[in-house]
Write a protein that holds these residues in place. Structure first.
Motif, PDB file in Angstrom:
ATOM      1  N   ALA A 184     -21.286 -19.662 -17.486  1.00  0.00           N
ATOM      2  CA  ALA A 184     -22.573 -18.990 -17.305  1.00  0.00           C
ATOM      3  C   ALA A 184     -22.397 -17.481 -17.405  1.00  0.00           C
ATOM      4  CB  ALA A 184     -23.177 -19.367 -15.946  1.00  0.00           C
TER       5      ALA A 184
ATOM      6  N   ALA B 249     -29.026 -21.904 -22.074  1.00  0.00           N
ATOM      7  CA  ALA B 249     -29.112 -21.440 -20.685  1.00  0.00           C
ATOM      8  C   ALA B 249     -30.551 -21.075 -20.323  1.00  0.00           C
ATOM      9  CB  ALA B 249     -28.208 -20.233 -20.484  1.00  0.00           C
TER      10      ALA B 249
ATOM     11  N   ALA C 184     -28.065 -15.753 -15.907  1.00  0.00           N
ATOM     12  CA  ALA C 184     -28.138 -17.000 -16.677  1.00  0.00           C
ATOM     13  C   ALA C 184     -27.858 -18.185 -15.762  1.00  0.00           C
ATOM     14  CB  ALA C 184     -27.144 -16.991 -17.833  1.00  0.00           C
ATOM     15  N   LEU C 185     -28.531 -19.277 -16.039  1.00  0.00           N
ATOM     16  CA  LEU C 185     -28.265 -20.567 -15.397  1.00  0.00           C
ATOM     17  C   LEU C 185     -27.803 -21.531 -16.473  1.00  0.00           C
ATOM     18  CD1 LEU C 185     -31.391 -20.869 -13.078  1.00  0.00           C
ATOM     19  CD2 LEU C 185     -29.023 -20.574 -12.319  1.00  0.00           C
ATOM     20  N   LEU C 186     -26.584 -22.021 -16.328  1.00  0.00           N
ATOM     21  CA  LEU C 186     -26.005 -22.920 -17.329  1.00  0.00           C
ATOM     22  C   LEU C 186     -25.341 -24.086 -16.618  1.00  0.00           C
ATOM     23  CD1 LEU C 186     -25.383 -23.319 -20.396  1.00  0.00           C
ATOM     24  CD2 LEU C 186     -23.189 -22.175 -19.946  1.00  0.00           C
TER      25      LEU C 186
ATOM     26  N   TRP D  28     -25.132 -23.771 -12.830  1.00  0.00           N
ATOM     27  CA  TRP D  28     -24.448 -22.645 -12.200  1.00  0.00           C
ATOM     28  C   TRP D  28     -24.998 -21.330 -12.720  1.00  0.00           C
ATOM     29  CZ3 TRP D  28     -21.644 -23.687  -8.073  1.00  0.00           C
ATOM     30  CH2 TRP D  28     -21.088 -24.964  -7.945  1.00  0.00           C
TER      31      TRP D  28
END
Length: 255
Positions: free
Chosen positions: A16, A53, A103-105, A108
């Motif tokens: 992320a 993401a 960012a959210l990936l 996480w």
């Protein structure tokens, strides 16, 4: 409650963090005289979208906010310290720009910020940015097992104060993991040896903010988000997501 992350979780947060780093790099590369802040938000949005993401900023609404945040980056120009909403403003020669992105990936989060100048830089702005980066580096160096949150705060504050800059009271870093904002808070100034003890598996977003005029005062725009210096002086913001490991701090949002 503070969640200690496993090595596998920290590796996932690193992915992320890579997305955040690429987005910030792309925004910095696209910034130039005449480019709008909305354009820069679009550049970051494309990087996140291309990586699969999501944005933890877009639609985020803490208790203080009158409206959800409408963008994927915070774009703060000149006397704006943090939380600037990207709009139609077009960058001008000599502007100082701070961009914060997350960012959210794969469940996480990553979070980082960078400050830079557009066109011909003012020497004073370069000194301010350099001090923010040194304060960040000092805070990261203190993020070691056995130290305490106060050691990070003291390291950041010592650099900022020695350079003659103000530090906005009440704003600082935070824990990060499944959500962008988790416990514990990480102040940008304070006494060493105080606060929560640092342990391997903790992940923190460390983010000094410095005010060129030397005062700590700020005010909020009518949008309820943007914070500005009261004296009209310029501000800089630097941030990395950092994991505390047995081997020392690991930066998760570097390119």
């Amino acid at each position: 409650m503070v969640e200690l992350k496993t090595e596998e979780s920290i590796d996932a947060m690193r992915e992320a963090g890579r997305v955040v780093a690429r987005a910030l790099d792309a925004v910095r590369g696209a910034a130039g005289v005449g480019v709008s802040l909305l354009d820069l938000d679009g550049v970051a949005h494309e990087v996140l979208r291309g990586a699969g993401a999501d944005s933890p900023f877009l639609g985020y609404r803490p208790r203080f906010a009158p409206v959800p945040f409408p963008a994927v980056v915070c774009a703060s120009v000149n006397d704006a310290i943090v939380h600037g909403i990207p709009g139609a403003y077009r960058l001008r020669d000599g502007d100082l720009v701070s961009i914060d992105c997350g960012a959210l990936l794969n469940g996480w989060a990553g979070d980082a910020a960078v400050s830079f100048t557009v066109g011909r830089p003012r020497p004073a702005d370069l000194r301010l940015i350099e001090a923010a980066e040194r304060a960040l580096a000092a805070g990261i160096a203190a993020a070691r097992p056995g130290n305490r949150i106060g050691d990070i705060a003291h390291a950041i504050g010592a650099v900022g104060r020695a350079a003659g800059y103000g530090i906005p009271d009440g704003f600082g870093g935070h824990g990060i993991g499944r959500r962008m904002h988790e416990d514990p808070g990480v102040p940008n100034e304070g006494p060493p040896g105080r606060g929560m003890k640092l342990r391997p598996g903790m992940v923190l977003a460390i983010e000094p903010m410095l005010i060129a005029g030397g005062t700590d005062d700020y005010t909020a725009d009518a949008d309820g988000w943007t914070l500005r210096t009261v004296d009209g002086s310029r501000a800089a913001h630097a941030e990395h997501t950092v994991a505390i490991t047995a081997d020392g701090p690991r930066i998760l949002t570097a390119l």
